[in-house]
Design an enzyme around this catalytic site. Structure first.
Site, mmCIF file in Angstrom:
data_model
loop_
_atom_site.group_PDB
_atom_site.id
_atom_site.type_symbol
_atom_site.label_atom_id
_atom_site.label_comp_id
_atom_site.label_asym_id
_atom_site.label_seq_id
_atom_site.Cartn_x
_atom_site.Cartn_y
_atom_site.Cartn_z
ATOM 1 N N HIS A 162 -4.120 -39.136 57.538
ATOM 2 C CA HIS A 162 -4.762 -38.790 58.809
ATOM 3 C C HIS A 162 -3.774 -37.973 59.638
ATOM 4 O O HIS A 162 -2.566 -38.097 59.444
ATOM 5 C CB HIS A 162 -5.058 -40.059 59.614
ATOM 6 C CG HIS A 162 -6.122 -40.936 59.062
ATOM 7 N ND1 HIS A 162 -5.931 -42.281 58.875
ATOM 8 C CD2 HIS A 162 -7.392 -40.678 58.696
ATOM 9 C CE1 HIS A 162 -7.052 -42.818 58.405
ATOM 10 N NE2 HIS A 162 -7.953 -41.872 58.287
ATOM 11 N N CYS A 249 -2.685 -47.979 63.371
ATOM 12 C CA CYS A 249 -3.971 -48.277 62.718
ATOM 13 C C CYS A 249 -4.384 -49.727 62.841
ATOM 14 O O CYS A 249 -5.561 -50.048 62.694
ATOM 15 C CB CYS A 249 -3.925 -47.852 61.256
ATOM 16 S SG CYS A 249 -2.485 -48.434 60.410
HETATM 17 C C1 CIR Z 1 -7.294 -46.342 54.179
HETATM 18 O O1 CIR Z 1 -6.944 -45.622 53.230
HETATM 19 O O2 CIR Z 1 -8.297 -46.092 54.839
HETATM 20 C C2 CIR Z 1 -6.460 -47.565 54.508
HETATM 21 N N1 CIR Z 1 -5.944 -48.124 53.316
HETATM 22 C C3 CIR Z 1 -5.364 -47.207 55.459
HETATM 23 C C4 CIR Z 1 -5.865 -46.727 56.783
HETATM 24 C C5 CIR Z 1 -4.780 -46.408 57.741
HETATM 25 N N2 CIR Z 1 -5.345 -46.024 58.978
HETATM 26 C C6 CIR Z 1 -4.702 -45.354 59.916
HETATM 27 O O3 CIR Z 1 -3.569 -44.961 59.721
HETATM 28 N N3 CIR Z 1 -5.351 -45.099 61.029
#
Ligand code: CIR
Length: 258
Positions: A162, A249
């Protein structure tokens, strides 16, 4: 100033969370301890923390940042582009209704966009052009925020999952930044706090009312941030890192409207 936070306890299924590279299976018990330490750190800063229950059917649901964007004027429920995560959005609505009037909760209904792909810098939102969002979702997001006097723009992002993996704003014109975004002249107007290549993971920091929360084990970036006058709290989040999670996150941070 933030007053509130929403987090979600990791489910046992988090060990199957999405990841781009396999760097070992997360240890669930350790992840729970690290999650509690994250909550404790935020409570120590005076934040009221709502802890939502785990969702076994969604291994990545502890990453609540991706399902909503919360501001002092409204909240937007996003629509994750990762298919296995899209249904998580339904489970954040009730938690937001506690703090936002219903007419201030908006929904992405066109296309996809994930909260981690949206970074707020003062009254502007930078949206990442990644595999987790598409044009329709980004366009609808920008249309919604414009109604509240915010602006938005889409920036190419290739080095992280992201855009938020590669930049975070810590106020006072200071932008922690790394990777390809360093070559984007759009960010030249900020004081760039550059996370070196070997510390790139740590660029995702969370500003909480003047204190910066960051991943443990990145001494150069920690010093750079401290040298700017910030208090820093470091958190061991090794188990979330294994499934591409970082600091921001794990929470939604906001000033409640009600
Ligand atoms: C994903 O790949 O969606 C999750 N394993 C990790 C999400 C991390 N989200 C973020 O950095 N906002």
């Amino acid at each position: 100033m933030y007053t509130h936070m929403i987090v979600r306890t990791p489910s046992k299924s988090m060990i199957k969370g999405l990841r781009r590279d396999f760097t070992g299976e997360p240890d669930y018990e350790l992840a729970l301890k690290q999650h509690q330490a994250y909550i404790d750190a935020l409570e120590s800063l005076g934040m009221v923390v709502d802890v939502l229950p785990p969702l076994e059917e969604y291994p990545d649901a502890c990453f609540v940042e991706d399902v909503a964007v919360v501001t002092e004027k409204m909240a937007i429920v996003t629509s994750p582009g990762a298919e296995s995560r899209n249904g998580e959005k339904e489970h954040i609505v009730e938690a937001l209704k506690k703090y936002y009037p219903e007419d201030k909760i908006h929904y992405i209904t066109e296309g996809f966009v994930e909260g981690g792909d949206i970074v707020r810098v003062d009254d502007h939102f930078y949206l990442g052009d990644t595999e987790r969002s598409n044009e329709a979702g980004r366009k609808q997001f920008i249309e919604i925020v414009k109604q509240y006097g915010f602006t938005g723009s889409v920036e190419p992002t290739t080095s992280g999952l992201h855009i938020g993996c590669d930049m975070m704003y810590i106020k006072n014109n200071n932008l922690v930044i790394t990777g390809d975004l360093l070559n984007n002249p759009v960010f030249d107007k900020y004081n760039k706090v550059i996370a070196s290549e070997e510390e790139a993971y740590a660029a995702n920091v969370a500003w909480i009312n003047g204190t910066v929360l960051m991943a443990q084990g990145y001494p150069k970036l920690e010093k750079q941030i401290k040298d700017l006058g910030y208090d820093v709290i470091t958190i061991d989040n090794s188990e979330f890192k294994k499934i591409d999670g970082s600091i921001t996150c794990l929470s939604l941070r906001f000033k409640a409207m009600k």
